[in-house]
Design an enzyme around this catalytic site. Structure first.
Site, short mmCIF file in Angstrom:
data_model
loop_
_atom_site.label_atom_id
_atom_site.label_comp_id
_atom_site.label_asym_id
_atom_site.label_seq_id
_atom_site.Cartn_x
_atom_site.Cartn_y
_atom_site.Cartn_z
N ALA A 1 -5.12 7.36 -4.18
CA ALA A 1 -3.75 6.97 -4.49
C ALA A 1 -3.69 5.45 -4.63
O ALA A 1 -3.16 4.75 -3.76
CB ALA A 1 -2.79 7.44 -3.40
N SER B 1 0.84 -1.18 0.00
CA SER B 1 0.00 0.00 0.00
C SER B 1 0.89 1.24 0.00
O SER B 1 2.06 1.17 -0.37
CB SER B 1 -0.95 -0.01 1.21
OG SER B 1 -1.92 1.00 1.11
N ASN B 2 0.34 2.36 0.40
CA ASN B 2 1.10 3.60 0.49
C ASN B 2 0.61 4.41 1.69
O ASN B 2 -0.26 3.98 2.42
CB ASN B 2 1.01 4.40 -0.82
CG ASN B 2 -0.42 4.72 -1.20
OD1 ASN B 2 -1.15 5.36 -0.45
ND2 ASN B 2 -0.84 4.26 -2.38
N HIS B 3 1.15 5.61 1.85
CA HIS B 3 0.88 6.41 3.05
C HIS B 3 -0.36 7.29 2.95
O HIS B 3 -0.61 8.09 3.85
CB HIS B 3 2.09 7.30 3.37
CG HIS B 3 3.33 6.54 3.73
ND1 HIS B 3 3.43 5.78 4.87
CD2 HIS B 3 4.53 6.42 3.09
CE1 HIS B 3 4.63 5.24 4.94
NE2 HIS B 3 5.32 5.60 3.86
#
Length: 410
Positions: free
Chosen positions: A276, A209-211
């Site tokens: 995102a 995943s991402n932030h």
């Protein structure tokens, strides 16, 4: 805070236990910049003190209908109000309001105002279920009042849980904001917003995943609903609450988000792709948890669906499409390339390496990239960035509507 700054709001409080929440609502309205006139029924003063409300708003609290020097208070207060909210609204006050009673200051204000009125019923669940109360709620709506259905949750001590609980002050605040927002190009339009990250499974317990917190997309959905739009928010795993009034579709993976966008887009007047989504996913997902003892592991990645590019065939004529570009280098060239390759109307560009911008913060600094211009904003709260984005969406929609009228010969 838009749209409260300098606006006059009449906050009516009636005699129910939920009156304690009205103090926080008064605080939120005042913090937003509103000028708050509190009008309490006599019964309300048994639950929360007028001094408390005066301290929170910095203004006198009004209780009596008649008194020396106050004979026209109901007219003055009603005329000054740009929005009226009654929270809590008891079953008794609801009945008196829909039958045109004016035997106290608050009910007289309702008869004298031309401002939009929001009633927020709160009572025991059995009272709310009574057919007379429900009929009164429908009568209020027929009169042009907005009536919020109560939430389901804990009621007064010993009464358990059920539908009758007053919605939280933050939810009520959002509805007041929608009343105060000038009707513009988004009123009645269908706006689709994506927000948050996606997750791509590695094994049953791990993922890529991402932030992203989803804060920017949620702010856009909130602002679009406040402006009168019918908003659907397609949300990955968010780190922030979803806004009031917005229809929310929860997704996990990039493919799930792509499928949700594909299903909703044909009916959308505008799409704002603020999410995102992960660009890659594991080529193979392990069926069991990968154990540490297995030694070093290489994970082969493959591209996920390009959601924005895949929307081109599903966009309705005249729909406004907004993409986001989060870059770490060559920001403007990359944004311009994305604008062309994805066939969108606007790219919202920001730099992931810039302090105060990007993921996990409450501010952002963006540059708008369109076919014929670039416009850089200063560092702003994401709520203000959301409004700046929607100002441009509204302008594009007005242009599309004008083109459609010309084509039709109007």
């Amino acid at each position: 805070m838009r749209p409260f700054d300098g606006r006059r709001v009449l906050l009516g409080i009636t005699g129910g236990i939920a009156a304690y929440k009205a103090a926080w609502l008064a605080r939120l309205l005042s913090q937003g910049g509103a000028v708050v006139d509190v009008v309490m029924t006599r019964a309300a003063t048994e639950f929360v003190g007028a001094v408390t409300l005066e301290a929170l708003t910095g203004r006198p609290v009004h209780v009596d209908l008649l008194g020396v020097g106050r004979a026209l208070d109901h007219i003055k207060l009603a005329r000054a109000a740009e929005a009226v909210v009654v929270a809590p609204c008891t079953a008794d006050f609801l009945a008196r309001a829909v039958h045109g009673h004016a035997d106290d200051l608050l009910s007289a204000c309702l008869l004298a105002t031309t401002a939009p009125v929001l009633l927020v019923p709160a009572m025991n669940d059995r009272m709310w279920a009574h057919q007379q109360v429900r009929a009164n709620a429908e009568r209020a709506r027929a009169l042009g009042y907005t009536v919020l259905d109560p939430d389901e949750g804990p009621l007064a001590a010993g009464e358990g849980s059920g539908p009758g609980r007053m919605p939280e002050p933050e939810t009520i605040l959002a509805h007041v904001a929608r009343q105060l927002e000038p009707r513009a190009a988004l009123a009645g339009k269908r706006v689709l917003v994506t927000a948050g990250p996606t997750r791509e499974a590695i094994d049953p317990v791990r993922f890529i995943s991402n932030h992203s917190s989803g804060r920017m997309g949620v702010a856009i959905a909130d602002a679009a609903w406040r402006r009168g739009a019918d908003v659907t928010l397609i949300a990955g795993p968010l780190a922030v609450p979803t806004p009031a009034g917005v229809r929310v579709l929860r997704v996990e993976s990039t493919q799930e988000m792509a499928d949700a966008v594909a299903g909703e887009l044909p009916n959308a007047d505008a799409l704002v792709m603020a999410a995102a989504p992960s660009d890659f996913r594991p080529a193979r997902v392990a069926e069991a948890k990968i154990k540490r003892g297995a030694g070093a592991r290489a994970i082969e990645l493959e591209p996920t669906a390009d959601i924005l590019a895949s929307t081109r065939a599903r966009r309705r004529p005249g729909a406004v499409i907004v993409g986001f570009a989060l870059e770490t280098h060559d920001a403007l060239p990359n944004a311009r390339a994305k604008l062309a390759s994805k066939g969108v109307d606007l790219i919202v560009l920001n730099d992931a390496t810039e302090p105060g911008a990007g993921f996990g913060v409450e501010t952002n600094r963006v540059t708008f990239v369109s076919r014929d211009a670039e416009e850089a904003l200063t560092l702003l709260p994401k709520r203000d960035v959301a409004d700046a984005i929607l100002d441009r969406v509204e302008a594009l929609l007005r242009g599309s509507d004008a083109d459609a009228s010309l084509a039709a010969g109007d």
